[in-house]
Motif scaffolding. Structure first.
Motif, PDB file in Angstrom:
ATOM      1  N   LYS A  97       0.775  -1.309  -0.005  1.00 22.11           N
ATOM      2  CA  LYS A  97       0.026   0.028   0.042  1.00 22.11           C
ATOM      3  C   LYS A  97       0.893   1.138  -0.112  1.00 22.11           C
ATOM      4  CE  LYS A  97      -3.723  -2.177   2.470  1.00 22.11           C
ATOM      5  NZ  LYS A  97      -4.434  -2.363   3.614  1.00 22.11           N
ATOM      6  N   SER A  98       0.524   2.060  -0.778  1.00 21.83           N
ATOM      7  CA  SER A  98       1.199   3.574  -0.897  1.00 21.83           C
ATOM      8  C   SER A  98       0.851   4.395   0.202  1.00 21.83           C
ATOM      9  CB  SER A  98       1.192   3.955  -2.275  1.00 21.83           C
ATOM     10  OG  SER A  98      -0.123   4.277  -2.512  1.00 21.83           O
ATOM     11  N   CYS A  99       1.843   5.148   0.670  1.00 19.98           N
ATOM     12  CA  CYS A  99       1.597   6.159   1.629  1.00 19.98           C
ATOM     13  C   CYS A  99       1.797   7.673   1.135  1.00 19.98           C
ATOM     14  CB  CYS A  99       2.478   6.192   3.153  1.00 19.98           C
ATOM     15  SG  CYS A  99       2.180   4.699   3.952  1.00 19.98           S
TER      16      CYS A  99
END
Length: 72
Positions: free
Chosen positions: A67-69
């Motif tokens: 998951k990208s932040c």
């Protein structure tokens, strides 16, 4: 000079081949139709557990994309 009491390498190779052929000849064999029927039954019985057919839940998948932040 070769030692006549020592077996030649070709004799050793032939003995190993005969041993392997005897081993293969002693293997129990079944008909292809019987093997195919057993394989089909096995596949149908285990289809619900097969991740290739049903997929892997994303919570259990160690290879899921990270998951990208985003920091604002």
């Amino acid at each position: 000079m070769s030692n006549s009491s020592a077996p030649s390498s070709s004799l050793i190779i032939a003995q190993k081949a005969v041993k392997q052929l005897r081993l293969e000849a002693s293997v129990r064999r079944i008909k292809v139709s019987q093997a195919a029927a057993e394989l089909k039954t096995f596949c149908l019985q285990n289809a619900q557990k097969d991740p290739l057919l049903n997929g892997v839940p994303s919570s259990d998948n160690p290879f899921r994309p990270p998951k990208s932040c985003v920091l604002l």
